[in-house]
Design an enzyme around this catalytic site. Structure first.
Site, PDB file in Angstrom:
ATOM      1  CD1 TRP A   8      -2.370  -1.796   0.163  1.00  0.00           C
ATOM      2  CD2 TRP A   8      -3.070  -1.101   2.184  1.00  0.00           C
ATOM      3  NE1 TRP A   8      -3.502  -2.501   0.485  1.00  0.00           N
ATOM      4  CE2 TRP A   8      -3.953  -2.088   1.716  1.00  0.00           C
ATOM      5  CE3 TRP A   8      -3.289  -0.523   3.431  1.00  0.00           C
ATOM      6  CZ2 TRP A   8      -5.063  -2.505   2.450  1.00  0.00           C
ATOM      7  CZ3 TRP A   8      -4.380  -0.939   4.172  1.00  0.00           C
ATOM      8  CH2 TRP A   8      -5.267  -1.920   3.682  1.00  0.00           C
ATOM      9  CD  GLU A 164       8.370  -3.937  -6.774  1.00  0.00           C
ATOM     10  OE1 GLU A 164       7.166  -4.173  -6.806  1.00  0.00           O
ATOM     11  OE2 GLU A 164       8.872  -3.063  -6.045  1.00  0.00           O
ATOM     12  CB  SER A 209       2.667  -0.578 -14.246  1.00  0.00           C
ATOM     13  OG  SER A 209       3.263   0.676 -13.944  1.00  0.00           O
TER      14      SER A 209
HETATM   15  P1  13P Z   1       2.881   0.068  -8.863  1.00  0.00           P
HETATM   16  O1  13P Z   1       2.104  -1.220  -8.933  1.00  0.00           O
HETATM   17  O2  13P Z   1       2.091   1.227  -8.380  1.00  0.00           O
HETATM   18  O3  13P Z   1       3.628   0.316 -10.144  1.00  0.00           O
HETATM   19  O4  13P Z   1       4.010  -0.168  -7.731  1.00  0.00           O
HETATM   20  C1  13P Z   1       4.798  -1.294  -7.786  1.00  0.00           C
HETATM   21  C2  13P Z   1       5.529  -1.423  -6.520  1.00  0.00           C
HETATM   22  O5  13P Z   1       6.430  -0.642  -6.236  1.00  0.00           O
HETATM   23  C3  13P Z   1       5.130  -2.501  -5.586  1.00  0.00           C
HETATM   24  O6  13P Z   1       6.047  -2.628  -4.566  1.00  0.00           O
END
Ligand code: 13P
Length: 246
Positions: A8, A164, A209
Site C-alpha cells: 500500500w 521490480e 504497474s
Molecule cells: P505500482 O504497482 O504502483 O507500479 O508499484 C509497484 C511497486 O512498487 C510494488 O512494490
C-alpha cells in the site's frame, strides 16, 4: 504456491484500512490455491492483523529496522512487527533505496535480521531505466542480489524476491511478460549457483504497474511466481481481480 502481495506504500489511515479489509475479505472466499499478503503502513498493522486473523490472508510490513530495540528514533523492529501478526516484510524496495538512501549493505543487515528473527523477507531488486538502456540489467540485478544475500546464501529458501524494474513502478509503463520472464530466469539461475541445494525454491515475483488488465498475461508464464502490487492494490475489488487473474 504463488504469492500475490499488496504494497500500500504510504496510503490509508486506520479507518480506511478497516473498511478495505472488511470489503476485501468478502471478495476472497477461497484463497487456498494462492497466498495473499497485505502490507499496510505501520500505523495500520495492528488493526489489519486483528481483522485478518483466521482469514488465511497474511500480513506484512513495508520495512523494518535490523536491530531488536534501541535508540533508533522513528524505526520499527522485527519483534514489534511479529507481535502485531506480520509474517512478511518487504526489504530494499526501490523507493527505500532511492528516496531513503538504503544501500546494499543495510539491506543485507535487514535480511540477516529477518532470517534470525523468523520473519519472511521479500527482497526487492530492479534496474533503473538508464541501466536497461546501457544493457546493464542483468549486471545490476546480479550485484544487488549477491550483495543483499552476502553470507546468507544458504537460506535463500526462506525468502522471496520481487523483480521490480524501477522504470515500471507507478509509471504505467509496463515491462512485457517476456522482459520479466528473462530476468526471472536469470535470477533463478543465479540463486541456484549461490545455493545449489535449494536455490530453486525462492519465489520470484514481478512488480511494476500490475493491473487486472495485464496480470493474466504475466501469469501465463510459470516463471512469474507472484506479484507485488502497488497502486492497483488500493481498491479491494481491483486487487481481488489481480488475485484471481490466474
Ligand atoms: P505500482 O504497482 O504502483 O507500479 O508499484 C509497484 C511497486 O512498487 C510494488 O512494490
Amino acid at each position: 504456491m504463488r504469492l500475490i502481495a499488496a504494497n500500500w506504500k504510504m496510503h490509508k489511515t486506520v479507518s480506511e484500512t478497516e473498511e478495505y479489509i472488511r470489503a476485501f475479505l468478502r471478495l476472497v472466499e477461497h484463497p487456498e490455491s494462492r497466498e495473499i499478503l497485505i502490507c499496510p503502513p505501520f500505523t495500520s498493522l495492528y488493526v489489519a492483523g486483528k481483522l485478518l486473523e483466521g482469514s488465511g490472508v497474511k500480513l506484512g510490513a513495508q520495512n523494518c529496522h535490523h536491530e531488536e530495540k534501541g535508540a533508533f528514533t522513528g524505526e520499527v523492529s522485527i519483534p514489534m512487527l511479529k507481535e502485531v501478526g506480520c509474517e512478511y516484510v518487504i526489504v530494499g524496495h526501490s523507493e527505500r533505496r532511492h528516496l531513503f538512501c538504503e544501500d546494499d549493505e543495510l539491506i543485507n543487515r535487514k535480511l540477516v535480521a529477518c532470517l534470525e528473527e523468523g520473519i519472511r523477507p521479500i527482497l526487492c531488486v530492479g534496474e533503473k531505466l538508464e541501466d536497461r538502456e546501457a544493457g546493464m540489467t542483468f549486471k545490476v540485478i546480479e550485484t544487488q542480489i549477491k550483495l543483499a544475500l552476502s553470507g546468507i546464501e544458504k537460506y535463500t529458501d526462506s525468502l522471496d524476491i520481487a523483480y521490480e524494474p524501477v522504470w515500471a513502478i507507478g509509471t504505467g509503463v509496463l515491462a512485457t511478460p517476456e522482459d520479466a520472464v528473462s530476468v526471472h530466469r536469470f535470477i533463478k539461475e543465479l540463486l541456484k549457483k549461490l545455493n545449489p541445494e535449494n536455490g530453486g525454491k525462492t519465489r520470484i515475483l514481478y512488480g511494476g504497474s500490475v493491473k487486472p488488465t495485464n496480470a493474466g498475461e504475466f501469469m501465463k508464464h510459470s516463471e512469474v511466481e507472484g506479484f507485488l502490487v502497488g497502486g492497483a492494490s488500493l481498491e479491494p475489488e481491483t486487487f481481488a481481480k489481480i488475485v484471481y487473474s490466474f
